[in-house]
Enzyme design. Structure first.
Site, PDB file in Angstrom:
ATOM      1  N   GLU A 240      19.003 -58.046  68.845  1.00 55.02           N
ATOM      2  CA  GLU A 240      18.592 -56.666  69.344  1.00 55.02           C
ATOM      3  C   GLU A 240      19.625 -56.151  70.317  1.00 55.02           C
ATOM      4  O   GLU A 240      20.303 -56.925  71.045  1.00 55.02           O
ATOM      5  CB  GLU A 240      17.158 -56.863  69.930  1.00 55.02           C
TER       6      GLU A 240
ATOM      7  N   ASP B  29       9.938 -63.971  65.657  1.00 56.23           N
ATOM      8  CA  ASP B  29      10.199 -62.766  66.383  1.00 56.23           C
ATOM      9  C   ASP B  29      10.508 -63.161  67.882  1.00 56.23           C
ATOM     10  O   ASP B  29       9.920 -63.945  68.691  1.00 56.23           O
ATOM     11  CB  ASP B  29       8.397 -62.210  66.600  1.00 56.23           C
ATOM     12  N   HIS B  30      11.436 -62.548  68.433  1.00 62.00           N
ATOM     13  CA  HIS B  30      12.124 -62.751  69.714  1.00 62.00           C
ATOM     14  C   HIS B  30      12.354 -64.014  70.270  1.00 62.00           C
ATOM     15  O   HIS B  30      11.758 -64.526  71.186  1.00 62.00           O
ATOM     16  CB  HIS B  30      11.051 -62.104  70.830  1.00 62.00           C
TER      17      HIS B  30
ATOM     18  N   HIS C 145       6.937 -52.336  73.551  1.00 61.82           N
ATOM     19  CA  HIS C 145       5.826 -53.025  73.077  1.00 61.82           C
ATOM     20  C   HIS C 145       4.573 -52.811  73.806  1.00 61.82           C
ATOM     21  O   HIS C 145       4.308 -52.255  74.945  1.00 61.82           O
ATOM     22  CB  HIS C 145       6.072 -54.771  73.489  1.00 61.82           C
ATOM     23  N   GLY C 146       3.418 -53.282  73.102  1.00 63.54           N
ATOM     24  CA  GLY C 146       1.864 -53.021  73.841  1.00 63.54           C
ATOM     25  C   GLY C 146       1.344 -51.797  73.534  1.00 63.54           C
ATOM     26  O   GLY C 146       1.639 -50.794  72.802  1.00 63.54           O
TER      27      GLY C 146
ATOM     28  N   HIS D 148      11.022 -52.159  66.841  1.00 67.11           N
ATOM     29  CA  HIS D 148      10.264 -53.083  67.473  1.00 67.11           C
ATOM     30  C   HIS D 148       9.115 -51.896  68.164  1.00 67.11           C
ATOM     31  O   HIS D 148       9.219 -50.675  68.452  1.00 67.11           O
ATOM     32  CB  HIS D 148      10.701 -53.645  68.825  1.00 67.11           C
ATOM     33  N   GLY D 149       8.085 -52.383  68.518  1.00 62.51           N
ATOM     34  CA  GLY D 149       7.023 -51.717  69.447  1.00 62.51           C
ATOM     35  C   GLY D 149       6.499 -50.395  68.660  1.00 62.51           C
ATOM     36  O   GLY D 149       6.582 -49.345  69.169  1.00 62.51           O
ATOM     37  N   ALA D 150       6.138 -50.489  67.458  1.00 57.17           N
ATOM     38  CA  ALA D 150       5.882 -49.396  66.370  1.00 57.17           C
ATOM     39  C   ALA D 150       4.517 -49.289  66.217  1.00 57.17           C
ATOM     40  O   ALA D 150       4.191 -48.478  65.302  1.00 57.17           O
ATOM     41  CB  ALA D 150       6.551 -49.629  65.189  1.00 57.17           C
TER      42      ALA D 150
ATOM     43  N   ASP E 254      17.040 -62.462  70.319  1.00 56.92           N
ATOM     44  CA  ASP E 254      16.956 -61.495  71.291  1.00 56.92           C
ATOM     45  C   ASP E 254      17.615 -61.641  72.540  1.00 56.92           C
ATOM     46  O   ASP E 254      17.159 -62.314  73.423  1.00 56.92           O
ATOM     47  CB  ASP E 254      15.351 -61.312  71.584  1.00 56.92           C
TER      48      ASP E 254
END
Ligand code: G3H
Ligand code: 13P
Ligand code: ZN
Length: 309
Positions: A134, A82-83, A180-181, A211-213, A104
């Protein structure tokens, strides 16, 4: 049962209106909880490891834990970086046996993102590993890269088409309003579905990634706070919005924060209710169950991925 790439799972997902869950892993209990849920739901599964996770657990531990999970569960699992922020980390993971890596390069100008992504794609493909990249920037924190909300920019559909054509990437993470977060929106949640549709129209065969889901489910935030936490004003992407994204070309949905909240809420509850206990198995066991329940909920009610294995 084996380490598998996302090729088959995404090809199938493109034909349906569900997405494959990609869950972040950092230790044994998280891996076991997620894998238990995927097995119960008979769902395709991606386990993803960030640079921070590699640093925390050491790469070999995570690799061996996932290998054990595959053997123990009898499931095919995709192990994904990831990333990945540069060629070196992507290469390391490819060489270690990951079946998918994300490069990324979203912080770079388009031409540089294309050039750097292409380099990773060429290496990964030579080893039969797939690559996610991305384009566009999410608000929030991606590992050490802090992206200011105001400078976040959504993915441009024309650029996305050019990017995929020039890089040969296998899937594309798009920025349409998620971040994110646990603090994703100050006001009303908004995702740019029109933009998502435009991207899909130009890239009908490319699996899109969200992402960020995480939804930052209020009951889990409330439970953390009830048992001594301090997570005020947290807000995520409503589950109906993720469901809609899954129906509009999103094949992979990244979830980490909701797992963190589920685990933390359970451990906080356990500590407050059982102040005399100090056996880690007593609280890590229920925490693992909480991860399993959260992932089952996501697969069944949000991603629509039950029985899509
Ligand atoms: O996108 C970020 C993921 O939630 C991973 O977070 O870098 O703290 O491991 P991390
Ligand atoms: P969340 O913080 O919304 O769970 O997103 C995780 C993610 O995108 C990992 O790459
Ligand atoms: Zn992410």
């Amino acid at each position: 049962m084996a380490f598998v790439t996302t090729r088959e799972m995404f090809a199938k997902s493109l034909q349906g209106d569900y997405a494959v869950g990609a869950f972040n892993v950092n230790n044994m209990e998280i891996i076991q909880g997620i894998v238990d849920a995927a097995k119960i739901e008979n769902a395709p599964l991606i386990l993803q490891v960030s640079a921070g996770a590699r640093k925390y657990a050491k790469p070999i531990y995570l690799l061996k834990l996932v290998e054990a999970a595959i053997e123990d569960s009898g499931l095919d699992i995709c192990l994904h970086l990831d990333h990945g922020e540069d060629f070196d980390i992507c290469k390391k993971c490819v060489d270690d046996g990951f079946t998918s890596v994300m490069f990324d390069g979203s912080k770079y100008p388009l031409a540089e993102n294309i050039a750097r992504t292409k380099e990773v794609v060429e290496y990964a493909h030579s080893k039969s590993v797939v690559v996610e990249a991305e384009l566009g920037r999410l608000a929030g924190i991606e590992d050490s890269i802090k992206v200011d909300g105001r400078s976040a920019s959504f993915t441009d559909p024309e650029e996305a088409a050019e990017f995929v054509a020039k890089t040969g990437v296998d899937s594309l993470a798009v920025a349409i309003g998620t971040s994110h977060g646990a603090y994703k929106f100050k006001g009303e949640p908004f995702l740019d579905f029109e933009r998502l549709e435009q991207i899909r129209a130009l890239l009908p065969g490319t699996p899109l990634v969200l992402h960020g889901a995480s939804t930052v489910l209020p009951e889990f935030v409330a439970r953390c706070n009830e048992y001594g936490g301090n997570i005020p004003g947290a807000k995520g992407v409503p589950e109906e919005m993720i469901r809609t994204a899954c129906k509009h070309g999103v094949c992979k949905v990244n979830i980490d924060t909701d797992l963190r909240l589920a685990m933390t809420a359970e451990i906080r509850r356990y500590f407050i209710e059982n102040p005399a206990e100090f056996d880690p198995r007593k609280y890590l066991g229920p925490a693992r169950d909480a991860i399993r329940d959260m992932v089952q909920h996501k697969i069944k009610n949000v991603l629509g991925a039950s029985n899509q294995r």
